[in-house]
Design a protein around this motif. Structure first.
Motif, PDB file in Angstrom:
ATOM      1  N   TYR A 144       0.835  -1.195   0.000  1.00 48.14           N
ATOM      2  CA  TYR A 144       0.000   0.000   0.000  1.00 48.14           C
ATOM      3  C   TYR A 144       0.876   1.253   0.000  1.00 48.14           C
ATOM      4  O   TYR A 144       1.907   1.305   0.673  1.00 48.14           O
TER       5      TYR A 144
ATOM      6  N   GLN B  47       1.797   4.345   1.448  1.00 48.54           N
ATOM      7  CA  GLN B  47       1.565   4.821   2.803  1.00 48.54           C
ATOM      8  C   GLN B  47       1.888   6.298   3.005  1.00 48.54           C
ATOM      9  O   GLN B  47       1.191   6.993   3.746  1.00 48.54           O
TER      10      GLN B  47
ATOM     11  N   LYS C 153      -1.015   7.292  -8.604  1.00 44.33           N
ATOM     12  CA  LYS C 153      -1.650   6.582  -7.502  1.00 44.33           C
ATOM     13  C   LYS C 153      -1.875   7.527  -6.339  1.00 44.33           C
ATOM     14  O   LYS C 153      -1.173   8.524  -6.180  1.00 44.33           O
TER      15      LYS C 153
ATOM     16  N   GLY D 276      -2.987   5.147   0.032  1.00 40.28           N
ATOM     17  CA  GLY D 276      -3.917   4.073   0.358  1.00 40.28           C
ATOM     18  C   GLY D 276      -4.137   3.089  -0.761  1.00 40.28           C
ATOM     19  O   GLY D 276      -4.704   2.014  -0.533  1.00 40.28           O
ATOM     20  N   ASP D 277      -3.702   3.422  -1.994  1.00 43.00           N
ATOM     21  CA  ASP D 277      -3.865   2.503  -3.119  1.00 43.00           C
ATOM     22  C   ASP D 277      -2.876   1.341  -2.996  1.00 43.00           C
ATOM     23  O   ASP D 277      -1.742   1.525  -2.536  1.00 43.00           O
ATOM     24  N   TYR D 278      -3.315   0.183  -3.455  1.00 45.42           N
ATOM     25  CA  TYR D 278      -2.427  -0.981  -3.475  1.00 45.42           C
ATOM     26  C   TYR D 278      -1.664  -1.002  -4.793  1.00 45.42           C
ATOM     27  O   TYR D 278      -2.254  -0.858  -5.867  1.00 45.42           O
TER      28      TYR D 278
ATOM     29  N   VAL E 282       6.126   2.589   0.586  1.00 42.84           N
ATOM     30  CA  VAL E 282       5.162   1.543   0.276  1.00 42.84           C
ATOM     31  C   VAL E 282       5.327   0.449   1.321  1.00 42.84           C
ATOM     32  O   VAL E 282       6.442  -0.030   1.555  1.00 42.84           O
TER      33      VAL E 282
ATOM     34  N   THR F 178       3.297  -3.046   3.658  1.00 40.89           N
ATOM     35  CA  THR F 178       2.381  -4.178   3.539  1.00 40.89           C
ATOM     36  C   THR F 178       1.000  -3.888   4.107  1.00 40.89           C
ATOM     37  O   THR F 178       0.046  -4.609   3.810  1.00 40.89           O
ATOM     38  N   GLN F 179       0.869  -2.834   4.935  1.00 40.08           N
ATOM     39  CA  GLN F 179      -0.412  -2.511   5.542  1.00 40.08           C
ATOM     40  C   GLN F 179      -0.724  -1.035   5.359  1.00 40.08           C
ATOM     41  O   GLN F 179       0.178  -0.204   5.221  1.00 40.08           O
ATOM     42  N   ARG F 180      -2.010  -0.731   5.368  1.00 46.31           N
ATOM     43  CA  ARG F 180      -2.424   0.676   5.323  1.00 46.31           C
ATOM     44  C   ARG F 180      -2.195   1.306   6.697  1.00 46.31           C
ATOM     45  O   ARG F 180      -2.332   0.647   7.737  1.00 46.31           O
TER      46      ARG F 180
ATOM     47  N   ASP G  60      -3.288   8.520   5.274  1.00 49.90           N
ATOM     48  CA  ASP G  60      -4.427   7.889   4.606  1.00 49.90           C
ATOM     49  C   ASP G  60      -5.707   8.155   5.381  1.00 49.90           C
ATOM     50  O   ASP G  60      -6.094   7.388   6.261  1.00 49.90           O
TER      51      ASP G  60
ATOM     52  N   TYR H  56      -8.543   5.523   5.175  1.00 48.19           N
ATOM     53  CA  TYR H  56      -8.405   4.353   6.043  1.00 48.19           C
ATOM     54  C   TYR H  56      -9.086   4.610   7.386  1.00 48.19           C
ATOM     55  O   TYR H  56      -9.737   3.722   7.944  1.00 48.19           O
TER      56      TYR H  56
END
Length: 443
Positions: free
Chosen positions: A222, A224, A246, A249-251, A280, A282-284, A289, A292
């Motif tokens: 994500y 971040q 992007k 929050g976008d993956y 970037v 692995t989690q939001r 964000d 989120y």
């Protein structure tokens, strides 16, 4: 970029502060033993009152008792944390766990308990190295640490009792979202915005003749964080125009294009310098964000109106906070994502999306699952009114269009005539604030 991601993970991890306090405890234990030995060697203990001096057996007894007590308090603390986490998972949302785990009070209390336990154990071990018979620093510091731990233990019990209340959790998420909006405003306060149409400043023949470069992500995860200030400074130094593809929050996958860039001259630059200011993971996260945070409030509201919980007032509280957040968001020029340097040259174009989309994502699930609850629908209309009070004309039209879509989805078979009267009253107020008085009777 990899180093920044690793440092961020370490700083946000649960064991960061306990490890730091443990290292301090090891150092403090070593210094206490050395200072106490030095003072006893030079007979400085004779200058202090007798009640402050203890012999070897008494000191060992004190340290053993305190180590056992602190270990017990640590176990109770961990048990309280597990109970709270289980409550969050079962009743609120799995995504709310990081609100408690990232809380500095929780980390600090565990760090103090673990550090104190290590201090007592290490001192008990190291004091046997010498044949010292009297002690001053070790017992005094040990009693002080035990008093500190006892005070933090009482405070932590109060803290857990406060955090387990859903209203406090909702307020914490709301404050976090508002702080993101405030930080965005502060970050952009030094960046000049042009009142003219920004697209005409870069969609011209000069840029069209230049080749468009692409900067891709080196990781999957994500988006971040973007250090906007540094990106603008780098773009100004290298005379670049950057357009983000992007949003926060976008993956993204490895190789996904994060932003495009244009250069007006042949200056040499390293695109890695720009990627270093983008994180970037692995989690939001709720660092930048805001969607989120909105998602967390939405999930709490959905759990509250589910048949298993049936707590519409918690859902109403979430809806009210969503209205407050979106009201502030409507004032932050969400649809003006153009950043200029000090000489009014366009440097960065953000991919922020439209306010109508954020509005839809915030309420569409609540509307769907609460279509038979007049209190939930009425609370949504009140939140839309709160947003419309401080919004510009184009956003007011979007708010009214969304209100019409909510009316379309209402389960009329579950409502009585008093429910229709109540909802029409809420719609009447919303119509006056959005400038659509002629359309107020929708039900």
């Amino acid at each position: 970029m990899y180093l920044k991601i690793s440092l961020h993970k370490i700083h946000q991890s649960f064991w960061y502060l306990p490890t730091f306090y443990s290292l301090i405890a090891v150092l403090l234990a070593y210094l206490s033993v050395e200072v106490d030995f030095w003072m006893d060697l030079r007979q400085f203990h004779m200058h202090f009152p007798g009640f402050m001096i203890t012999d070897r057996n008494t000191t060992q007894l004190i340290l053993s008792a305190l180590a056992t007590s602190i270990l017990t308090m640590t176990a109770i603390t961990f048990s309280s944390i597990m109970v709270l986490l289980s409550t969050y998972l079962a009743q609120y949302s799995p995504r709310t766990l990081d609100n408690f785990l990232s809380d500095m009070v929780t980390r600090r209390v565990l760090g103090i308990f673990i550090g104190s336990f290590l201090y007592f154990v290490l001192v008990l071990l190291w004091m046997n190295i010498s044949d010292q018979r009297s002690f001053l620093v070790i017992p005094s510091l040990s009693v002080s640490l035990s008093a500190l731990c006892l005070g933090f233990f009482v405070y932590f019990i109060h803290h857990v009792g406060t955090w387990i209340q859903v209203n406090n959790l909702i307020q914490d998420i709301t404050d976090n979202c508002l702080s993101i909006l405030s930080s965005h405003k502060d970050d952009r306060s030094d960046l000049v915005s042009s009142p003219s149409s920004p697209w005409s400043s870069w969609e011209n023949e000069e840029y069209k003749t230049k080749e468009c470069g692409k900067a891709s992500s080196e990781f999957s995860g994500y988006l971040q964080f973007i250090d906007l200030d540094k990106m603008v400074k780098l773009a100004t130094r290298n005379d670049l125009l950057i357009r983000f593809e992007k949003n926060i929050g976008d993956y993204v996958d490895e190789g996904t294009v994060l932003f495009s860039y244009w250069s007006l001259d042949d200056r040499s630059f390293d695109i890695e310098d720009y990627l270093q200011n983008i994180r970037v993971g692995t989690q939001r996260t709720t660092e930048q964000d805001i969607e989120y945070g909105i998602q967390k409030l939405t999930e709490i509201a959905l759990r509250a109106i589910s048949p298993a919980v049936n707590d519409p007032y918690t859902a109403i509280t979430c809806i009210q906070r969503l209205g407050k957040i979106l009201s502030r968001l409507a004032q932050t020029s969400l649809e003006e994502p153009y950043i200029y340097d000090s000489e009014k040259n366009l440097r960065v174009i953000l991919n922020t999306g439209e306010f109508s989309q954020v509005l839809y994502k915030s309420f569409y699930q609540i509307r769907h699952y609460g279509k038979q609850d007049v209190s939930v629908i009425g609370a949504i209309f009140e939140a839309l009114t709160l947003i419309a009070e401080k919004s510009a004309a184009p956003m007011k039209d979007s708010i009214w269009e969304f209100a019409k879509s909510i009316v379309e989805g209402i389960d009329r078979s579950a409502l009585i005539h008093l429910d229709f009267k109540y909802l029409n009253y809420k719609l009447d107020i919303l119509a006056r604030h959005t400038g659509h008085q002629k359309e107020k009777q929708l039900l």
